[in-house]
Design a protein around this motif. Structure first.
Motif, mmCIF file in Angstrom:
data_model
loop_
_atom_site.group_PDB
_atom_site.id
_atom_site.type_symbol
_atom_site.label_atom_id
_atom_site.label_comp_id
_atom_site.label_asym_id
_atom_site.label_seq_id
_atom_site.Cartn_x
_atom_site.Cartn_y
_atom_site.Cartn_z
ATOM 1 N N VAL A 152 25.451 10.347 -70.746
ATOM 2 C CA VAL A 152 25.867 9.154 -70.012
ATOM 3 C C VAL A 152 25.525 7.895 -70.804
ATOM 4 C CG1 VAL A 152 25.626 7.832 -67.871
ATOM 5 C CG2 VAL A 152 25.527 10.333 -67.812
ATOM 6 N N VAL A 153 26.527 7.034 -70.952
ATOM 7 C CA VAL A 153 26.328 5.719 -71.567
ATOM 8 C C VAL A 153 26.851 4.680 -70.580
ATOM 9 C CG1 VAL A 153 26.909 4.193 -73.480
ATOM 10 C CG2 VAL A 153 26.590 6.643 -73.891
ATOM 11 N N VAL A 154 25.965 3.849 -70.063
ATOM 12 C CA VAL A 154 26.356 2.816 -69.100
ATOM 13 C C VAL A 154 26.708 1.547 -69.856
ATOM 14 C CG1 VAL A 154 25.664 1.438 -67.113
ATOM 15 C CG2 VAL A 154 24.896 3.804 -67.302
ATOM 16 N N GLU A 155 27.952 1.097 -69.715
ATOM 17 C CA GLU A 155 28.425 -0.111 -70.386
ATOM 18 C C GLU A 155 28.537 -1.234 -69.357
ATOM 19 O OE1 GLU A 155 32.082 0.777 -72.314
ATOM 20 O OE2 GLU A 155 31.197 2.226 -73.696
ATOM 21 N N LEU A 156 27.778 -2.303 -69.576
ATOM 22 C CA LEU A 156 27.798 -3.448 -68.666
ATOM 23 C C LEU A 156 28.887 -4.424 -69.098
ATOM 24 C CD1 LEU A 156 23.964 -4.132 -68.241
ATOM 25 C CD2 LEU A 156 25.468 -2.749 -66.801
ATOM 26 N N LEU A 157 29.765 -4.753 -68.164
ATOM 27 C CA LEU A 157 30.848 -5.700 -68.435
ATOM 28 C C LEU A 157 30.345 -7.108 -68.118
ATOM 29 C CD1 LEU A 157 33.811 -3.681 -66.882
ATOM 30 C CD2 LEU A 157 32.994 -3.691 -69.237
ATOM 31 N N LEU A 158 29.861 -7.786 -69.140
ATOM 32 C CA LEU A 158 29.252 -9.099 -68.950
ATOM 33 C C LEU A 158 30.185 -10.206 -69.409
ATOM 34 C CD1 LEU A 158 25.617 -8.385 -70.218
ATOM 35 C CD2 LEU A 158 26.501 -8.221 -67.887
ATOM 36 N N SER A 159 30.165 -11.314 -68.655
ATOM 37 C CA SER A 159 30.906 -12.506 -69.013
ATOM 38 C C SER A 159 29.906 -13.649 -69.208
ATOM 39 C CB SER A 159 31.914 -12.860 -67.903
ATOM 40 O OG SER A 159 32.478 -14.139 -68.113
ATOM 41 N N VAL A 160 29.998 -14.327 -70.356
ATOM 42 C CA VAL A 160 29.072 -15.424 -70.661
ATOM 43 C C VAL A 160 29.873 -16.715 -70.820
ATOM 44 C CG1 VAL A 160 27.318 -16.288 -72.251
ATOM 45 C CG2 VAL A 160 27.532 -13.826 -71.845
ATOM 46 N N SER A 161 29.447 -17.755 -70.104
ATOM 47 C CA SER A 161 30.090 -19.074 -70.212
ATOM 48 C C SER A 161 29.005 -20.136 -70.260
ATOM 49 C CB SER A 161 31.044 -19.314 -69.033
ATOM 50 O OG SER A 161 30.333 -19.284 -67.803
ATOM 51 N N GLY A 162 29.350 -21.311 -70.794
ATOM 52 C CA GLY A 162 28.364 -22.374 -70.887
ATOM 53 C C GLY A 162 29.005 -23.752 -70.885
ATOM 54 N N ILE A 163 28.219 -24.737 -70.460
ATOM 55 C CA ILE A 163 28.676 -26.121 -70.462
ATOM 56 C C ILE A 163 27.559 -26.997 -71.018
ATOM 57 C CG2 ILE A 163 30.263 -25.833 -68.520
ATOM 58 C CD1 ILE A 163 28.143 -27.105 -66.719
ATOM 59 N N ALA A 164 27.970 -28.139 -71.571
ATOM 60 C CA ALA A 164 27.013 -29.113 -72.093
ATOM 61 C C ALA A 164 26.990 -30.336 -71.186
ATOM 62 C CB ALA A 164 27.400 -29.525 -73.515
ATOM 63 N N LYS A 165 25.805 -30.893 -70.976
ATOM 64 C CA LYS A 165 25.644 -32.087 -70.144
ATOM 65 C C LYS A 165 24.925 -33.144 -70.968
ATOM 66 C CE LYS A 165 25.235 -29.429 -65.844
ATOM 67 N NZ LYS A 165 24.377 -29.161 -64.673
ATOM 68 N N PRO A 166 25.541 -34.287 -71.252
ATOM 69 C CA PRO A 166 26.932 -34.649 -70.951
ATOM 70 C C PRO A 166 27.906 -33.868 -71.838
ATOM 71 C CG PRO A 166 25.919 -36.329 -72.311
ATOM 72 C CD PRO A 166 24.832 -35.366 -71.960
ATOM 73 N N SER A 167 29.171 -33.801 -71.426
ATOM 74 C CA SER A 167 30.159 -33.019 -72.159
ATOM 75 C C SER A 167 30.571 -33.684 -73.470
ATOM 76 C CB SER A 167 31.396 -32.773 -71.291
ATOM 77 O OG SER A 167 31.985 -34.009 -70.905
ATOM 78 N N GLN A 168 30.408 -35.029 -73.559
ATOM 79 C CA GLN A 168 30.753 -35.746 -74.783
ATOM 80 C C GLN A 168 29.635 -36.711 -75.142
ATOM 81 O OE1 GLN A 168 34.560 -37.555 -73.862
ATOM 82 N NE2 GLN A 168 35.675 -35.853 -74.812
ATOM 83 N N VAL A 169 29.315 -36.785 -76.433
ATOM 84 C CA VAL A 169 28.271 -37.682 -76.931
ATOM 85 C C VAL A 169 28.814 -38.423 -78.154
ATOM 86 C CG1 VAL A 169 25.946 -37.845 -77.896
ATOM 87 C CG2 VAL A 169 26.431 -36.162 -76.116
ATOM 88 N N TYR A 170 28.591 -39.711 -78.186
ATOM 89 C CA TYR A 170 29.066 -40.530 -79.308
ATOM 90 C C TYR A 170 27.858 -41.078 -80.058
ATOM 91 C CZ TYR A 170 33.448 -40.363 -76.724
ATOM 92 O OH TYR A 170 34.563 -39.934 -76.061
ATOM 93 N N PHE A 171 27.932 -41.038 -81.358
ATOM 94 C CA PHE A 171 26.854 -41.573 -82.179
ATOM 95 C C PHE A 171 27.279 -42.921 -82.748
ATOM 96 C CE2 PHE A 171 24.723 -42.083 -86.312
ATOM 97 C CZ PHE A 171 23.405 -42.032 -85.876
ATOM 98 N N GLY A 172 26.485 -43.915 -82.470
ATOM 99 C CA GLY A 172 26.842 -45.258 -82.937
ATOM 100 C C GLY A 172 25.758 -45.912 -83.752
ATOM 101 N N GLY A 173 24.741 -45.164 -84.137
ATOM 102 C CA GLY A 173 23.642 -45.748 -84.879
ATOM 103 C C GLY A 173 23.828 -45.635 -86.374
ATOM 104 N N THR A 174 22.736 -45.868 -87.076
ATOM 105 C CA THR A 174 22.740 -45.793 -88.533
ATOM 106 C C THR A 174 22.322 -44.394 -88.972
ATOM 107 O OG1 THR A 174 22.152 -48.137 -88.674
ATOM 108 C CG2 THR A 174 21.800 -46.773 -90.653
ATOM 109 N N VAL A 175 23.077 -43.836 -89.870
ATOM 110 C CA VAL A 175 22.760 -42.495 -90.364
ATOM 111 C C VAL A 175 21.554 -42.582 -91.281
ATOM 112 C CG1 VAL A 175 23.606 -40.519 -91.679
ATOM 113 C CG2 VAL A 175 25.167 -41.785 -90.187
ATOM 114 N N VAL A 176 20.536 -41.760 -90.995
ATOM 115 C CA VAL A 176 19.319 -41.747 -91.811
ATOM 116 C C VAL A 176 19.041 -40.329 -92.262
ATOM 117 C CG1 VAL A 176 18.346 -43.759 -90.641
ATOM 118 C CG2 VAL A 176 17.846 -41.451 -89.785
#
Length: 206
Positions: A152-176
């Motif tokens: 017997v081999v038990v196969e788990l049917l898994l679904s993985v999803s993810g979200i980022a908070k905030p969904s968008q980020v803007y960089f406006g500073g000086t690159v260092v």
């Protein structure tokens, strides 16, 4: 060896794949499995058919399975000369008794499926052994028990999803450069990630 099958539909079955001589039961979301059984009452020597092969009185087949399985039903596929099979669970809940006929006539045969529920199987289950034994009140030698086995081999049917908070980020500073980063704030805005894992298959609450 007796074939253990997966059930694909109401009366459709598929044999297990064989790896290194061992049937492999890959459990995903199946609710049951089936054991294909054929019983015959033919003369042991076809060249001398009148020497044996008499009617078998009170003939039945006892199917004993582990407590990780439970009896569900049976389906008779074919029988000769007629269908007279009945199967019912024994009082101990780990066996089923199939009455083949009284008598199970000479030259008779029957092919049927015993359906077993897999609801008690868990990831800890590594193999299955199902014992079968023929019984009759008639004189019959060599009624050796038969064992059906599967890994017997038990196969788990898994679904993985993810979200980022905030969904968008803007960089406006000086690159260092990396050496100029002295604190977490110097890296940029905080981003949180939320992941969700969903089991689309079997429940493993055993």
């Amino acid at each position: 060896a007796l074939p253990i099958c997966t059930r694909e539909g109401e009366a459709t079955f598929s044999y297990l794949e064989i790896e290194n001589g061992t049937p492999i039961l890959a459990l995903k979301d199946q609710k049951d499995i089936a054991l294909e059984i054929t019983v015959t009452n033919y003369p042991s020597d076809p060249s001398r058919p009148k020497e044996d092969g008499d009617d078998a009185h009170e003939a039945n087949l006892v199917v004993h399975f582990p407590d990780t399985l439970s009896y569900s039903s049976y389906i008779e596929r074919e029988g000769y000369p007629g269908k007279q099979l009945t199967c019912s669970p024994a009082t101990n809940d780990s066996s089923v008794i199939c009455e083949l006929g009284n008598p199970f006539k000479r030259n008779s045969n029957v092919t049927f499926y015993v359906i077993l529920s897999t609801s008690k199987l868990s990831v800890d289950t590594t193999n299955l052994e199902i014992d079968l034994k023929l019984q009759t009140t008639s004189s019959q030698a060599n009624l050796t028990p038969v064992v059906a086995k599967a890994q017997v081999v038990v196969e788990l049917l898994l679904s993985v999803s993810g979200i980022a908070k905030p969904s968008q980020v803007y960089f406006g500073g000086t690159v260092v450069g990396e050496s100029a980063v002295k604190s977490e704030e110097d890296v940029g805005s905080l981003i949180e990630y939320e992941f969700r894992v969903i089991n689309m298959g079997r429940s493993e609450e055993h």
